[in-house]
Design a protein around this motif. Structure first.
Motif, PDB file in Angstrom:
ATOM      1  N   ALA B  43       0.929  -0.902  -0.465  1.00 60.18           N
ATOM      2  CA  ALA B  43      -0.033  -0.334   0.460  1.00 60.18           C
ATOM      3  C   ALA B  43       1.021   1.204   0.097  1.00 60.18           C
ATOM      4  O   ALA B  43       0.095   1.776  -0.867  1.00 60.18           O
ATOM      5  N   ILE B  44       2.277   1.643   0.932  1.00 60.25           N
ATOM      6  CA  ILE B  44       2.905   2.695   0.793  1.00 60.25           C
ATOM      7  C   ILE B  44       3.224   2.704  -0.895  1.00 60.25           C
ATOM      8  O   ILE B  44       3.526   3.592  -1.256  1.00 60.25           O
ATOM      9  N   VAL B  45       3.922   1.194  -1.076  1.00 57.39           N
ATOM     10  CA  VAL B  45       4.255   1.950  -2.521  1.00 57.39           C
ATOM     11  C   VAL B  45       3.078   1.831  -3.641  1.00 57.39           C
ATOM     12  O   VAL B  45       3.478   2.678  -4.911  1.00 57.39           O
ATOM     13  N   GLU B  46       2.292   1.828  -3.523  1.00 56.23           N
ATOM     14  CA  GLU B  46       1.105   2.130  -4.136  1.00 56.23           C
ATOM     15  C   GLU B  46       1.297   3.390  -3.778  1.00 56.23           C
ATOM     16  O   GLU B  46       1.048   3.984  -4.512  1.00 56.23           O
ATOM     17  N   LEU B  47       0.844   3.879  -3.201  1.00 54.21           N
ATOM     18  CA  LEU B  47       0.321   5.447  -2.798  1.00 54.21           C
ATOM     19  C   LEU B  47       1.904   6.463  -3.281  1.00 54.21           C
ATOM     20  O   LEU B  47       1.664   6.882  -3.606  1.00 54.21           O
ATOM     21  N   VAL B  48       3.116   5.928  -3.167  1.00 53.42           N
ATOM     22  CA  VAL B  48       4.783   6.792  -3.918  1.00 53.42           C
ATOM     23  C   VAL B  48       4.375   6.846  -5.746  1.00 53.42           C
ATOM     24  O   VAL B  48       4.344   7.247  -5.800  1.00 53.42           O
ATOM     25  N   LYS B  49       4.016   4.972  -5.712  1.00 53.49           N
ATOM     26  CA  LYS B  49       3.424   5.717  -7.407  1.00 53.49           C
ATOM     27  C   LYS B  49       2.240   6.771  -7.936  1.00 53.49           C
ATOM     28  O   LYS B  49       2.381   6.821  -8.757  1.00 53.49           O
ATOM     29  N   ASP B 217      -5.479  -1.694   4.304  1.00 54.27           N
ATOM     30  CA  ASP B 217      -4.217  -1.546   4.211  1.00 54.27           C
ATOM     31  C   ASP B 217      -3.484  -0.354   4.016  1.00 54.27           C
ATOM     32  O   ASP B 217      -2.536   0.392   4.961  1.00 54.27           O
ATOM     33  N   LEU B 218      -4.273   0.570   3.501  1.00 49.07           N
ATOM     34  CA  LEU B 218      -4.169   2.126   3.030  1.00 49.07           C
ATOM     35  C   LEU B 218      -3.758   3.014   4.606  1.00 49.07           C
ATOM     36  O   LEU B 218      -3.165   3.875   5.017  1.00 49.07           O
ATOM     37  N   ILE B 219      -5.060   2.313   5.452  1.00 46.31           N
ATOM     38  CA  ILE B 219      -5.222   2.989   7.031  1.00 46.31           C
ATOM     39  C   ILE B 219      -3.746   2.908   7.935  1.00 46.31           C
ATOM     40  O   ILE B 219      -3.725   3.454   8.533  1.00 46.31           O
ATOM     41  N   MET B 220      -3.329   1.215   7.406  1.00 46.41           N
ATOM     42  CA  MET B 220      -2.289   1.168   9.115  1.00 46.41           C
ATOM     43  C   MET B 220      -1.043   1.668   7.760  1.00 46.41           C
ATOM     44  O   MET B 220      -0.212   2.308   8.477  1.00 46.41           O
ATOM     45  N   ALA B 221      -1.315   1.867   6.320  1.00 48.40           N
ATOM     46  CA  ALA B 221       0.095   2.575   5.412  1.00 48.40           C
ATOM     47  C   ALA B 221      -0.147   4.123   6.692  1.00 48.40           C
ATOM     48  O   ALA B 221       1.975   4.569   6.426  1.00 48.40           O
TER      49      ALA B 221
END
Lengths: 296, 255
Positions: B43-49, B217-221
């Motif tokens: 999810a963190i990678v997704e946010l970065v992308k 998953d994004l919440i935890m990210a």
């Protein structure tokens, strides 16, 4: 040694007039100086009872006595940190109303600023006096040099030993060229050897300039070693009991017969003072035990 | 150098153990309800992308810097004044002690009413959250300046301005710094809370936004990012604090 023109003033009334008529104005003069406090319960407590002494220019006077005898009160009055509640305290004939850069006080805890280097600590005093940057630095370095700390100029206080810290404090005082040094148990926190060293250094420094010194200590040997006169004080209420002139040339030898005689004389007087004050506290303890109805 | 190895090995194994525990606990639940460490990392990678991360972190840090600096600029001078003037402190202390225990979060309804949605409510909340620790730290630091510093200054005839600049402020600096460090931690905690309630951007909003889409998953990210940034902020200010304490000789015993 500045022995000439000194008057040995006893805590009586006859002394001062003599001084006024026959001799120059004393450097420091206490005339029936008194200090009382109002305690929280409203009682008046006497920290110092009618003290009287004339100290001449260039003289070295030591104040000794057990704790609570008002030694610190006397030096704080002279230095202008406190005001007398009775009588007068004058320096150069003028009443002392506030601290003065011409009369610098040294403390047992050195009074150094821990975030400043040794040099900056010395510079602080000069800066307060408005000395220009370049000249101040020259003077500060010279002062540090005179106490043997030229190579430690850029150290912070926590990197220095107790003896070195007190030297920095001394350099800071000397840099502003005061005429009087007030020293409140300055070597009290130092080990025996450092103390002996610093005593000699202080005497050496005093040879080079005209400096009147008032030195508070609880060490009788130190007082006899350094002082032209030793003032013995007693507690409850704080007062002068004896002013003893030390008629020995400096440097003095602690093993000298005369030194021993002064020591004995002071110890006898001190013992008396001590016994009187412990009698008082013993009576208090006895009373308390009787009240509690139990022993210790 | 077994000491050095241990120094690194122990925290690393603690983190590893935590991740394992997390993974084990999460395997009892559906992924959507309790994501595993790997999902959160993805999810963190997704946010970065998606290019969203820099913006959210940036706006959060911007709010933090603005509010925190404003609080420091108000609280430090006020703390110095109160520390130097016992009468003023006695006068204002009841008011301070009354306002201090009110959670900054409790100001939220009013903050949103007064300032609307956006930067202002979050900034207002962080200001309140960091103001009191800095104020209390400064007052305490000023009050514990040894009397001998003032005595020495008076003795040499220092002007009041020189005493302030050359003695009071530096003498109080380590104590003020402690207040600043505590305030930064508090500020960061309340920033996220503030953004969850009254903002439409930032890390707090990211978490709330993810909740609205049930993206655990994004919440935890978001939570982990908040934690990591908090850790970095705290390390930076601790570093500064240690440097100052070393300069002041606080670690080498009293001067």
């Amino acid at each position: 040694m500045g022995n000439d023109g000194r008057s040995c003033i006893m805590p009586s009334s006859q002394g001062h007039r003599d001084t006024m008529n026959n001799r120059p104005v004393p450097k420091i003069s206490l005339i029936d100086a008194e200090k009382t406090y109002r305690s929280s319960s409203g009682e008046t407590q006497t920290a110092l009872e009618k003290a009287r002494i004339d100290i001449n220019e260039g003289e070295f006077v030591c104040l000794v006595g057990p704790s609570g005898c008002g030694k610190s009160t006397v030096i704080n009055l002279m230095a202008g940190f406190e005001q007398p509640t009775g009588g007068s305290v004058t320096i150069d004939g003028k009443p002392v109303v506030a601290p003065d850069p011409d009369h610098i006080m040294l403390f047992q805890d050195y009074g150094l600023f821990p975030w400043k280097t040794a040099l900056d600590n010395v510079l602080f005093g000069l800066k307060c006096r408005g000395v220009r940057e370049g000249e101040a630095k020259k003077k500060a370095l010279a002062a540090l040099d005179s106490v043997g700390l030229a190579t430690y100029a850029n150290r912070h206080p926590h990197e220095l030993s107790g003896g070195m810290k007190q030297r920095v404090s001394l350099a800071r005082a000397l840099a502003v060229e005061p005429s009087v040094l007030f020293m409140d148990e300055p070597f009290g926190a130092l080990d025996a050897f450092t103390k002996l060293h610093l005593q000699d250094e202080l005497l050496e420094l005093r040879k080079k300039r005209l400096l009147t010194v008032v030195f508070v200590t609880h060490d009788l040997d130190e007082a006899i070693y350094l002082g032209d006169r030793v003032v013995l004080m007693a507690p409850n209420p704080g007062r002068f009991v004896n002013i003893m002139e030390i008629e020995m040339a400096t440097p003095r030898s602690r093993t000298d017969e005369r030194f021993d005689r002064y020591r004995k004389e002071l110890l006898t007087a001190f013992d008396l003072v001590h016994r009187q004050s412990s009698m008082i506290s013993k009576t208090l303890v006895t009373e308390r035990i009787q009240q509690d109805g139990s022993g210790i | 150098m077994p000491d050095k190895v241990l120094k690194v090995a122990i925290p690393v194994s603690a983190v590893a153990a935590f991740l394992l525990l997390w993974h084990a606990a999460a395997s009892f639940y559906p992924l959507e309800q309790f994501p595993r460490p790997l999902q959160v990392a993805l999810a963190i990678v997704e946010l970065v992308k998606a290019g969203r991360l820099a913006g959210d972190i940036g706006i959060s840090l911007f709010r933090l810097v603005v509010a925190y600096s404003a609080a420091v600029c108000c609280a430090v001078p006020m703390g110095i004044l109160l520390g130097r003037c016992p009468a003023c402190l006695r006068g204002i202390d009841p008011l301070v002690q009354l306002l201090r225990p009110i959670s900054p979060i409790a100001w939220f309804p009013l903050a949103v009413l007064w300032f609307g949605i956006g930067n202002a409510p979050a900034i207002f909340i962080i200001f309140i959250a960091s103001f009191f620790p800095v104020l209390m730290g400064t007052v305490g630091a000023i009050k514990t300046i040894p009397e001998s510093y003032y005595k020495v200054s008076r003795n040499f005839g220092a002007k009041p301005s020189l005493v302030m600049v050359s003695i009071i402020i530096p003498a109080a600096f380590p104590g003020i710094m402690t207040g600043l460090r505590i305030a930064l931690g508090t500020a960061w905690i309340h920033l996220v809370a503030g953004e969850m309630l009254g903002a439409d951007s930032g890390l707090g909003f990211l978490i709330i936004d993810a909740r609205n889409f049930l993206r655990t998953d994004l919440i935890m990210a978001g939570m982990i990012l908040v934690g990591m940034l908090g850790l970095i902020l705290n390390s930076l200010i601790s570093l500064a604090e240690n440097l100052i304490n070393r300069q002041w000789g606080m670690t080498g015993g009293a001067a």
